[in-house]
Design a protein around this motif. Sequence first.
Motif, PDB file in Angstrom:
ATOM      1  N   PHE A  31       0.839  -1.208   0.000  1.00  0.00           N
ATOM      2  CA  PHE A  31       0.000   0.000   0.000  1.00  0.00           C
ATOM      3  C   PHE A  31       0.871   1.254   0.000  1.00  0.00           C
ATOM      4  CE2 PHE A  31      -2.702   3.318   1.741  1.00  0.00           C
ATOM      5  CZ  PHE A  31      -3.896   3.106   1.068  1.00  0.00           C
ATOM      6  N   PHE A  32       1.978   1.212   0.736  1.00  0.00           N
ATOM      7  CA  PHE A  32       2.879   2.361   0.817  1.00  0.00           C
ATOM      8  C   PHE A  32       3.517   2.670  -0.535  1.00  0.00           C
ATOM      9  CE2 PHE A  32       7.377   3.729   2.028  1.00  0.00           C
ATOM     10  CZ  PHE A  32       7.038   5.072   2.172  1.00  0.00           C
ATOM     11  N   LEU A  33       3.924   1.625  -1.258  1.00  0.00           N
ATOM     12  CA  LEU A  33       4.637   1.833  -2.523  1.00  0.00           C
ATOM     13  C   LEU A  33       3.699   2.025  -3.718  1.00  0.00           C
ATOM     14  CD1 LEU A  33       7.547  -0.762  -2.227  1.00  0.00           C
ATOM     15  CD2 LEU A  33       7.542   1.645  -1.567  1.00  0.00           C
ATOM     16  N   MET A  34       2.587   1.282  -3.737  1.00  0.00           N
ATOM     17  CA  MET A  34       1.759   1.252  -4.942  1.00  0.00           C
ATOM     18  C   MET A  34       0.279   1.508  -4.717  1.00  0.00           C
ATOM     19  SD  MET A  34       3.444   0.645  -7.798  1.00  0.00           S
ATOM     20  CE  MET A  34       2.229  -0.134  -8.849  1.00  0.00           C
ATOM     21  N   GLY A  35      -0.157   1.600  -3.465  1.00  0.00           N
ATOM     22  CA  GLY A  35      -1.582   1.788  -3.210  1.00  0.00           C
ATOM     23  C   GLY A  35      -2.389   0.597  -3.712  1.00  0.00           C
ATOM     24  N   TYR A  36      -3.595   0.852  -4.195  1.00  0.00           N
ATOM     25  CA  TYR A  36      -4.453  -0.232  -4.686  1.00  0.00           C
ATOM     26  C   TYR A  36      -3.860  -0.939  -5.909  1.00  0.00           C
ATOM     27  CZ  TYR A  36      -8.054   2.098  -1.831  1.00  0.00           C
ATOM     28  OH  TYR A  36      -8.767   2.656  -0.803  1.00  0.00           O
ATOM     29  N   SER A  38      -1.117  -2.170  -6.351  1.00  0.00           N
ATOM     30  CA  SER A  38      -0.280  -3.314  -5.979  1.00  0.00           C
ATOM     31  C   SER A  38      -1.036  -4.632  -6.095  1.00  0.00           C
ATOM     32  CB  SER A  38       0.244  -3.158  -4.546  1.00  0.00           C
ATOM     33  OG  SER A  38      -0.848  -3.053  -3.639  1.00  0.00           O
ATOM     34  N   ILE A  39      -2.360  -4.572  -6.001  1.00  0.00           N
ATOM     35  CA  ILE A  39      -3.175  -5.798  -6.090  1.00  0.00           C
ATOM     36  C   ILE A  39      -2.946  -6.499  -7.426  1.00  0.00           C
ATOM     37  CG2 ILE A  39      -5.543  -6.690  -6.199  1.00  0.00           C
ATOM     38  CD1 ILE A  39      -6.287  -4.408  -4.231  1.00  0.00           C
ATOM     39  N   TRP A  40      -2.852  -5.708  -8.514  1.00  0.00           N
ATOM     40  CA  TRP A  40      -2.659  -6.295  -9.848  1.00  0.00           C
ATOM     41  C   TRP A  40      -1.307  -7.000  -9.950  1.00  0.00           C
ATOM     42  CZ3 TRP A  40      -7.204  -6.451 -11.835  1.00  0.00           C
ATOM     43  CH2 TRP A  40      -8.107  -5.412 -11.612  1.00  0.00           C
ATOM     44  N   PHE A  41      -0.307  -6.435  -9.288  1.00  0.00           N
ATOM     45  CA  PHE A  41       1.021  -7.056  -9.296  1.00  0.00           C
ATOM     46  C   PHE A  41       1.011  -8.362  -8.491  1.00  0.00           C
ATOM     47  CE2 PHE A  41       2.253  -2.943 -10.818  1.00  0.00           C
ATOM     48  CZ  PHE A  41       3.409  -3.165 -11.554  1.00  0.00           C
ATOM     49  N   TYR A  42       0.310  -8.364  -7.365  1.00  0.00           N
ATOM     50  CA  TYR A  42       0.226  -9.578  -6.552  1.00  0.00           C
ATOM     51  C   TYR A  42      -0.512 -10.681  -7.310  1.00  0.00           C
ATOM     52  CZ  TYR A  42       2.193  -7.617  -2.269  1.00  0.00           C
ATOM     53  OH  TYR A  42       3.052  -7.099  -1.330  1.00  0.00           O
ATOM     54  N   MET A 211       7.426  -1.043 -12.674  1.00  0.00           N
ATOM     55  CA  MET A 211       7.822  -2.428 -12.924  1.00  0.00           C
ATOM     56  C   MET A 211       8.748  -2.969 -11.826  1.00  0.00           C
ATOM     57  SD  MET A 211       6.106  -3.282 -15.468  1.00  0.00           S
ATOM     58  CE  MET A 211       6.820  -4.917 -15.635  1.00  0.00           C
ATOM     59  N   SER A 212       9.473  -2.072 -11.160  1.00  0.00           N
ATOM     60  CA  SER A 212      10.386  -2.523 -10.108  1.00  0.00           C
ATOM     61  C   SER A 212       9.623  -3.072  -8.907  1.00  0.00           C
ATOM     62  CB  SER A 212      11.308  -1.388  -9.657  1.00  0.00           C
ATOM     63  OG  SER A 212      10.592  -0.415  -8.919  1.00  0.00           O
ATOM     64  N   PHE A 213       8.342  -2.697  -8.785  1.00  0.00           N
ATOM     65  CA  PHE A 213       7.550  -3.219  -7.679  1.00  0.00           C
ATOM     66  C   PHE A 213       7.349  -4.733  -7.800  1.00  0.00           C
ATOM     67  CE2 PHE A 213       3.479  -4.385  -5.705  1.00  0.00           C
ATOM     68  CZ  PHE A 213       3.756  -4.016  -4.395  1.00  0.00           C
TER      69      PHE A 213
END
Length: 492
Positions: A31-36, A38-42, A211-213
């Motif tokens: 959440f800190f790095l990507m907010g919502y 980040s869900i797509w990356f997970y 992309m680094s996330f």
Amino acid sequence: MAEKSNKITLTALVMMIFTTVFGFANGTVAFFLMGYASIWFYLAAAVLFFIPFALMLAEYGAAIKSDSSGMYKWLEVSVNARFAFIGTFMWFASYIIWMVSTSAKVWIPFTTTFFGSDQTQSFSFLGLNATQTIGLLSCFWMILVTFVSIKGVKGIVRITNLGGIAVTSLNAILLVVSGVILALNHGHFAQPLTDLLDSPNPSYQHPVGLMSFAVFAIFAYGGLEVLGGMVDKTKNPEKTFPRGIIIAAVIITLGYALGIFCWGMSTNWQAVLANPSTNMGNISYVMMRNLGYVLGNALGLSTATSNLIGLWFARYTGLGMFLAYSGAFFTLTYSPLKTLILGTPKSLWPQKFTRLNKQQMPSYAMIVQCAIVIVIILMASFATSDASAFYNVLTLMSNVSMTLPYLFLLYAFPKFKHNHDIIKPFEVYKSPQWTTIISWVVFVVVLGANIFTLLQPILVDGKVQNTIWMLAGPILFGTAGAIWYQVRAKHV
């Protein structure tokens, strides 16, 4: 009949995978790095990394059983002894970097337990700045844990298991409290749901930063190595294991997604997380304190009372995380080292390294390991005066070093499958062509994630030194492993 009844069922397998892989802090960092977003990356990491890689490890573990060798034996029979040693050495090195990172981070929950917030950035001692003081404390922690582990004091590890229970309970607290906040605020999210595809963090709005996330998403599904030993203990593994992996992947991904949405109910990124003192080391405590404060506000309590609730939320989180860190540290101080020196040919090591004391600990090797960690800590802590940046770099160093060893296993997997001398009692990948394609797709995903992580500080933040720090560990330890094998192989 009794043996069959002791086999792991589908439900038990899913629970074991979930508790091994799922991490509370992965949600706060996301959440800190990507907010919502980040869900797509997970979700992508589950499909492109977790599921295929977990099934590969399951095949390795079922075919090549070894109590102590693990990764070394898998790589040796698939490729060769030299490749296996370097890969295993890199895997061990990732825990060296983890110890460097965690010995510094452990002081954040320690101070949060007593003060309700991270006090490490204001540390000073005899004219030393915060990062230098943290460095000295980290060295003290490393010496203390090594000494206790050499003596084989297991009682401390049992006590710190309470930390695991406390951290697990944080997930329940987040879900329940967030639900109460959402209801009392009439369905209003603190972080608007309009930002589902974009990161609110300026460092992760650039395409390279975005992309680094991916390396964080891969790291969130870490800990898969233990799955290799579960196959022969599973009931009807041909059907149960693939199902268990897929079901666990769905549950873990949904768990991360739900947790990230819950953080959006109480945390507005700009209002709470934009402070320069907020970093990847203290983010969980910052967000838990805010969760308690927002709960108080939603209940109509005074500002002072809301702050007090937030303070105790942070303290509880700090205590749980400190105990969990401690437990993991006491175990990982000796476990990876024993796997390295006892799982590889003894002739590759001087006798002092393989000799065990009365507590069955490789005491001499542990002292050498402690010295190496201390040298790296002092170099890192005296290289920067910005404590917040120091914690961020340590987190990135740990993520890169922990995910790079996966490349060795991914590269070796098609060779393992093509080696028909190896009896494979459990097989999911039956097509040679698809085995090669999937192995290389996952290889490229992991390699690409690390490349973008290394490029991000240069192209986005203009901090070349951060990239150098992330590269230093893998390059130095990879080179050291190759040289060590070259020299010691003469004794084999």
